[in-house]
Scaffold this motif. Structure first.
Motif, PDB file in Angstrom:
ATOM      1  N   ARG A 223     -34.370  -7.303  -3.385  1.00  0.00           N
ATOM      2  CA  ARG A 223     -33.589  -8.189  -2.522  1.00  0.00           C
ATOM      3  C   ARG A 223     -32.246  -7.529  -2.216  1.00  0.00           C
ATOM      4  N   LEU A 224     -31.692  -7.870  -1.075  1.00  0.00           N
ATOM      5  CA  LEU A 224     -30.316  -7.528  -0.742  1.00  0.00           C
ATOM      6  C   LEU A 224     -29.528  -8.824  -0.658  1.00  0.00           C
ATOM      7  N   ARG A 225     -28.673  -9.033  -1.650  1.00  0.00           N
ATOM      8  CA  ARG A 225     -27.874 -10.255  -1.723  1.00  0.00           C
ATOM      9  C   ARG A 225     -28.748 -11.496  -1.542  1.00  0.00           C
ATOM     10  N   GLY A 226     -29.865 -11.495  -2.239  1.00  0.00           N
ATOM     11  CA  GLY A 226     -30.767 -12.632  -2.261  1.00  0.00           C
ATOM     12  C   GLY A 226     -31.892 -12.593  -1.255  1.00  0.00           C
TER      13      GLY A 226
ATOM     14  N   ALA B 292     -35.736   1.841  -5.619  1.00  0.00           N
ATOM     15  CA  ALA B 292     -35.579   1.069  -4.388  1.00  0.00           C
ATOM     16  C   ALA B 292     -34.724   1.812  -3.367  1.00  0.00           C
ATOM     17  N   ARG B 293     -33.672   2.442  -3.844  1.00  0.00           N
ATOM     18  CA  ARG B 293     -32.786   3.171  -2.920  1.00  0.00           C
ATOM     19  C   ARG B 293     -33.519   4.341  -2.266  1.00  0.00           C
ATOM     20  N   ARG B 294     -34.416   4.979  -3.004  1.00  0.00           N
ATOM     21  CA  ARG B 294     -35.166   6.093  -2.424  1.00  0.00           C
ATOM     22  C   ARG B 294     -36.246   5.595  -1.461  1.00  0.00           C
ATOM     23  N   ARG B 295     -36.997   4.609  -1.880  1.00  0.00           N
ATOM     24  CA  ARG B 295     -38.178   4.209  -1.116  1.00  0.00           C
ATOM     25  C   ARG B 295     -37.843   3.317   0.078  1.00  0.00           C
ATOM     26  N   LEU B 296     -36.768   2.561   0.000  1.00  0.00           N
ATOM     27  CA  LEU B 296     -36.448   1.600   1.059  1.00  0.00           C
ATOM     28  C   LEU B 296     -35.209   1.986   1.846  1.00  0.00           C
ATOM     29  N   ALA B 297     -34.812   3.251   1.777  1.00  0.00           N
ATOM     30  CA  ALA B 297     -33.574   3.680   2.423  1.00  0.00           C
ATOM     31  C   ALA B 297     -33.590   3.462   3.920  1.00  0.00           C
TER      32      ALA B 297
ATOM     33  N   HIS C 268     -35.197   1.037   5.545  1.00  0.00           N
ATOM     34  CA  HIS C 268     -35.434  -0.349   5.934  1.00  0.00           C
ATOM     35  C   HIS C 268     -34.137  -0.976   6.447  1.00  0.00           C
ATOM     36  N   PRO C 269     -34.171  -1.625   7.599  1.00  0.00           N
ATOM     37  CA  PRO C 269     -32.963  -2.310   8.076  1.00  0.00           C
ATOM     38  C   PRO C 269     -32.656  -3.536   7.228  1.00  0.00           C
ATOM     39  N   GLU C 270     -31.389  -3.839   7.077  1.00  0.00           N
ATOM     40  CA  GLU C 270     -31.014  -5.034   6.342  1.00  0.00           C
ATOM     41  C   GLU C 270     -31.410  -6.274   7.139  1.00  0.00           C
TER      42      GLU C 270
ATOM     43  N   ALA D 149     -49.741 -11.112   1.048  1.00  0.00           N
ATOM     44  CA  ALA D 149     -48.478 -10.779   1.705  1.00  0.00           C
ATOM     45  C   ALA D 149     -48.702 -10.375   3.158  1.00  0.00           C
ATOM     46  N   LYS D 150     -47.766 -10.737   4.027  1.00  0.00           N
ATOM     47  CA  LYS D 150     -47.807 -10.389   5.452  1.00  0.00           C
ATOM     48  C   LYS D 150     -46.614  -9.530   5.847  1.00  0.00           C
ATOM     49  N   GLY D 151     -45.970  -8.925   4.893  1.00  0.00           N
ATOM     50  CA  GLY D 151     -44.910  -7.987   5.205  1.00  0.00           C
ATOM     51  C   GLY D 151     -43.521  -8.585   5.146  1.00  0.00           C
ATOM     52  N   PHE D 152     -42.524  -7.766   5.460  1.00  0.00           N
ATOM     53  CA  PHE D 152     -41.118  -8.138   5.335  1.00  0.00           C
ATOM     54  C   PHE D 152     -40.394  -8.149   6.680  1.00  0.00           C
ATOM     55  N   THR D 153     -41.152  -8.260   7.751  1.00  0.00           N
ATOM     56  CA  THR D 153     -40.570  -8.340   9.083  1.00  0.00           C
ATOM     57  C   THR D 153     -40.881  -9.694   9.690  1.00  0.00           C
TER      58      THR D 153
END
Length: 408
Positions: A35-38, A62-67, A69-71, A216-220
């Protein structure tokens, strides 16, 4: 080997660790929600060595794998509608208590909860609700089936929005706010679905299911508009499984009631074995409403634990798919020309969807859990296809049984 399920919250990908939670020993394989700030950003799968700090190890991963990804964009929830949460259950008081504890901890300002006791054999659910959860409304539905139970919950609800979840989930405290906020932002939205992640990955059956996508259907976030069919889904709207799942969905009450609610001849607990949520998604879209998916609305689902559970689930998924398509043809004949026009491509899609899948060709779950080399067995693929062949017959049997029960 069991995989620990963790939750890490960062103050930005380059920021500090705000919190780290893990119910199991985090040393070894770990599947973590980042999560980013929840706000949910993605999941990562990694390994925490013995003696290492789990939070620091997972944060670095997380910092390596999700670098890239837009917030997530800022939340703009306002004027949240009065909501009723409907939970259908049958003889699972222990799981229900866990779910209700999470539902009563929601940060939504105006909601109620209705528990529908479906075809109970004992009074355990009624006693649990009345003794331990006096703020929760209890109703009973003697016709077996998830859709029939949901329709009873709809009749007992007073919310402008009707949210549905299962008795085997744990809802994030922000779940209901995130799930209902889009209704206030867009009056054309008739349905909202959310993110479903595993509550535990302790058995081979649970790991196999999640390795091939789980629920899961993703994070978008995404909005499906029947006036503008998505170019990447030529079978739209009949590939309803891509929209979400019944364990995490909400409807504008007027939209759901306008399409007649759920088809009582579909769903778990009927001969149709499933398809109740898929039918409702397509019915609402066919009526001209939009459907919105948001990863901010998170629940944790307790996947089935045994191999036989997974076999039953595979067969039920196949049966529910063709049962819901049969329900559309029977109850919404105006959709039949569009359904028939997509039939050849749909059959090809079904063959591909139920094929034996190797670990390197899976539809990956968010993060990297989909690429872990757990092949989808041919026996499960065969069961899915057998279920698809059975689905229309199961729906016909369910309609006959439902009619007899309602006539009593």
């Amino acid at each position: 080997m069991p995989i620990a399920v963790a939750d890490i919250d960062l103050d930005g990908l380059d920021g500090d660790v705000l919190s780290f939670r893990c119910a199991d020993d985090p040393h070894g394989p770990v599947h973590a929600l980042v999560r980013l700030r929840g706000r949910p950003l993605g999941t990562v799968l990694g390994h925490v060595p013995p003696g290492a700090d789990p939070a620091r190890t997972v944060a670095a991963l997380a910092r390596r794998r999700l670098a890239d990804h837009p917030e997530p964009p800022p939340e703009t929830y306002r004027d949240l509608p009065r909501t009723t949460v409907v939970v259908a259950t049958r003889e699972r008081a222990g799981q229900l208590a866990r779910a209700l504890d999470s539902l009563l901890a929601q940060d939504h300002p105006d909601y109620g909860i209705v528990v529908v006791d479906n075809a109970p054999r004992t009074g355990a659910t009624r006693e649990l609700v009345r003794r331990a959860y006096p703020a929760v409304r209890y109703v009973r539905e003697d016709v077996p089936g998830l859709a029939a139970a949901h329709n009873t919950g709809v009749a007992a609800a007073d919310g402008a929005v009707l949210a549905f979840t299962d008795d085997d989930v744990v809802a994030d405290p922000h779940w209901l706010t995130a799930l209902t906020g889009p209704f206030a932002d867009d009056p054309r939205i008739g349905c909202v679905t959310g993110l479903i992640l595993p509550a535990q990955l302790r058995t081979p059956a649970q790991i196999l299911l999640e390795s091939h996508g789980g629920f899961a259907k993703g994070f978008t976030a995404r909005t499906y508009d029947p006036a503008r069919p998505p170019a990447d889904q030529p079978l739209f709207p009949f590939t309803a499984g891509s929209f979400g799942s019944g364990a995490n969905m909400a409807f504008r009450a007027t939209a759901l009631k306008g399409v007649g609610g759920f088809d009582p001849a579909t769903g778990t607990g009927t001969p149709a074995r499933g398809g109740d949520d898929l039918y409702a998604f397509v019915a609402v879209l066919a009526a001209g409403h939009r459907l919105h998916y948001t990863p901010d609305a998170l629940v944790r689902h307790h996947h089935r634990e045994t191999w036989q559970d997974l076999r039953d689930q595979a067969y039920g998924y196949g049966a529910g798919l063709t049962a819901y398509l049969t329900a559309l043809a029977v109850r919404r004949p105006a959709l039949l020309p569009a359904l028939l026009a997509r039939l050849p491509r749909g059959l090809a899609h079904a063959r591909a969807m139920t094929a034996a899948r190797g670990g390197t060709t899976t539809t990956a779950a968010p993060g990297e859990h989909g690429g872990q080399g757990h092949p989808w067995p041919r026996s499960l693929s065969r069961l899915e296809r057998r279920g698809m062949l059975y689905g229309p017959l199961g729906y016909a049997r369910a309609r006959l049984r439902t009619g007899r029960l309602e006539a009593r």
